[in-house]
Design a protein around this motif. Structure first.
Motif, PDB file in Angstrom:
ATOM      1  N   MET A 110       0.826  -1.207   0.000  1.00 26.12           N
ATOM      2  CA  MET A 110       0.000   0.000   0.000  1.00 26.12           C
ATOM      3  C   MET A 110       0.860   1.257   0.000  1.00 26.12           C
ATOM      4  N   THR A 111       2.005   1.198   0.673  1.00 26.58           N
ATOM      5  CA  THR A 111       2.877   2.377   0.751  1.00 26.58           C
ATOM      6  C   THR A 111       3.595   2.642  -0.568  1.00 26.58           C
ATOM      7  N   PHE A 112       4.181   1.611  -1.168  1.00 29.91           N
ATOM      8  CA  PHE A 112       5.024   1.804  -2.340  1.00 29.91           C
ATOM      9  C   PHE A 112       4.257   1.768  -3.665  1.00 29.91           C
ATOM     10  N   ARG A 117      -0.164   6.689   3.204  1.00 31.70           N
ATOM     11  CA  ARG A 117       0.716   7.228   4.244  1.00 31.70           C
ATOM     12  C   ARG A 117       1.027   6.157   5.274  1.00 31.70           C
ATOM     13  N   PHE A 118       2.307   5.940   5.505  1.00 31.63           N
ATOM     14  CA  PHE A 118       2.741   4.945   6.486  1.00 31.63           C
ATOM     15  C   PHE A 118       2.758   5.618   7.860  1.00 31.63           C
ATOM     16  N   ARG A 119       1.698   5.402   8.613  1.00 32.12           N
ATOM     17  CA  ARG A 119       1.508   6.094   9.879  1.00 32.12           C
ATOM     18  C   ARG A 119       2.478   5.576  10.936  1.00 32.12           C
ATOM     19  N   ALA A 120       2.817   6.461  11.856  1.00 34.55           N
ATOM     20  CA  ALA A 120       3.733   6.089  12.940  1.00 34.55           C
ATOM     21  C   ALA A 120       3.148   4.960  13.773  1.00 34.55           C
ATOM     22  N   THR A 121       1.827   5.012  13.991  1.00 37.33           N
ATOM     23  CA  THR A 121       1.181   3.957  14.778  1.00 37.33           C
ATOM     24  C   THR A 121       1.263   2.613  14.071  1.00 37.33           C
ATOM     25  N   THR A 122       1.113   2.631  12.746  1.00 34.93           N
ATOM     26  CA  THR A 122       1.206   1.387  11.972  1.00 34.93           C
ATOM     27  C   THR A 122       2.581   0.756  12.144  1.00 34.93           C
TER      28      THR A 122
END
Length: 305
Positions: A110-112, A117-122
C-alpha cells in the motif's frame, strides 16, 4: 463506521484461525489438502446462494465484474491451498503463525504501490506484533521447521496480501454486494482445486460421517464468516488495519489448542499473545496515539531526519 470495521476485522481473524482445528483431523483420516479445500469452497456456495436469494439479490455478474472477481478468487484459492499444504510439512500452529507476516506485506504494498501514508502507529504496531509472533514462533522439541513448509506459507501470505490490497483499491470490487462477491470468489477459487485434480492430484473421499462436521465447519467459519467480515472490514477501515488485526489468528490457534486439544500454554506463548492483543488494540486507538508519537519524534530531530 471504524468501530464496526475493527469488530469485523477481529471476528474475521478469529474465525480464520479455526482452519487447523478442522483441517488437521481430516488429514489424519486420510484426506488430502486439495480435497478438503474443494469441499470447503463448494459447500460454501449454497450457503451464500441461499443468503443472497433470501435478501432478494441476483447472482448475475457483469462483464466488468468478471475479471477482478476471478483474479480475487484465484488468489484466495492459491493462498488456501499453499497454507493447507504447509500443514503437511510443519506444525499447523507454526504455519498459522508464520502466515501473519502478511500485515507487513500489505503495509509495504500500500505504501510503495498506492502511496498510502505509512503512519507512525502502523509502524509501532508492526514492531509490537512482530515481537509477539517471534515469541509464539517456537518449534516443539525435536521438530525442525521445514524449508518447504516455510516457502508454502510465505507464498500463501503473499497471495493473501495481494488479495487484501486488490479488495481495497478496486472500485469495481468495492461496488459489489459482499455476499455476491464472496459467492463468485468461492466459485472461481474452487477452479484452482479442480485444476489440481485435472493435473493428477488424487481425490480422497470423505472417510466417515463425522468428518462432514469438520467440512461444514470449514465452509462456514473460516470461509463464509471470515471472508465476509474481511471484505466489509476493508471497506470500513482499509486493508492495512484489517491485515494487522489478522495477527489475532495465532492467539485463536493457541486458545483452540488448549480448549479442544488439551495442550498447555507456556509463559512465552502467553506473552506473545498479549503483545499481539496490544498491537491490535493500538490500531483501534491510532487516532490518539499518532499525535503522541509525532510529538516524541519532534523531540529527537536528528533521529527524525
Amino acid at each position: 463506521m471504524k468501530l464496526k470495521g475493527y469488530i469485523l476485522a477481529a471476528i474475521a481473524a478469529a474465525t480464520y484461525g479455526t482452519n487447523p482445528a478442522f483441517a488437521v483431523p481430516l488429514y489424519a483420516d486420510g484426506m488430502n489438502p486439495n480435497t478438503v479445500l474443494v469441499f470447503r469452497y463448494l459447500l460454501g456456495l449454497p450457503i451464500l446462494a441461499c443468503m443472497l436469494l433470501l435478501r432478494g439479490h441476483s447472482l448475475k455478474i457483469s462483464r466488468r465484474e468478471l475479471m477482478p472477481t476471478a483474479v480475487l478468487g484465484v488468489l484466495m484459492g492459491i493462498s488456501s491451498l499453499t497454507l493447507f499444504e504447509a500443514y503437511n510439512y510443519m506444525n499447523s500452529g507454526i504455519a498459522s503463525t508464520l502466515l501473519f507476516v502478511y500485515p507487513v506485506m500489505v503495509a509495504v504494498l500500500m505504501t510503495f504501490l498506492f502511496h498510502e501514508r505509512f503512519r507512525a502507529t502502523t509502524a509501532l504496531c508492526l514492531v509490537v506484533m512482530g515481537a509477539g509472533l517471534i515469541l509464539l514462533l517456537r518449534a516443539p522439541a525435536g521438530i525442525e521447521i521445514s524449508g518447504m513448509g516455510v516457502t508454502l506459507v510465505m507464498l500463501s501470505s503473499l497471495t493473501y496480501s495481494i488479495y487484501l490490497v486488490m479488495t481495497n483499491v478496486s472500485r469495481t470490487i468495492q461496488a459489489m454486494p459482499t455476499l455476491k462477491l464472496l459467492f463468485w470468489q468461492l466459485a472461481f477459487g474452487s477452479m484452482v482445486f479442480l485444476f489440481m485434480f485435472a493435473i493428477g492430484t488424487p481425490f480422497t473421499p470423505v472417510p466417515c460421517a463425522s468428518d462432514w462436521i469438520n467440512l461444514v465447519a470449514l465452509a462456514v467459519l473460516p470461509t463464509v464468516v471470515s471472508l465476509g467480515c474481511t471484505t466489509v472490514a476493508i471497506h470500513c477501515i482499509g486493508s492495512t488495519p484489517t491485515a494487522i488485526f489478522g495477527a489475532l489468528e495465532p492467539v485463536t490457534a493457541v486458545a483452540l489448542s488448549i480448549l479442544t486439544l488439551n495442550q498447555s500454554i507456556t509463559l512465552r506463548e502467553l506473552w506473545g499473545g498479549l503483545l499481539i492483543v496490544i498491537a491490535t488494540t493500538m490500531v483501534v486507538v491510532s487516532d490518539r496515539i499518532d499525535p503522541i508519537l509525532l510529538r516524541v519524534r519532534k523531540m529527537f530531530p536528528r533521529i527524525s531526519r
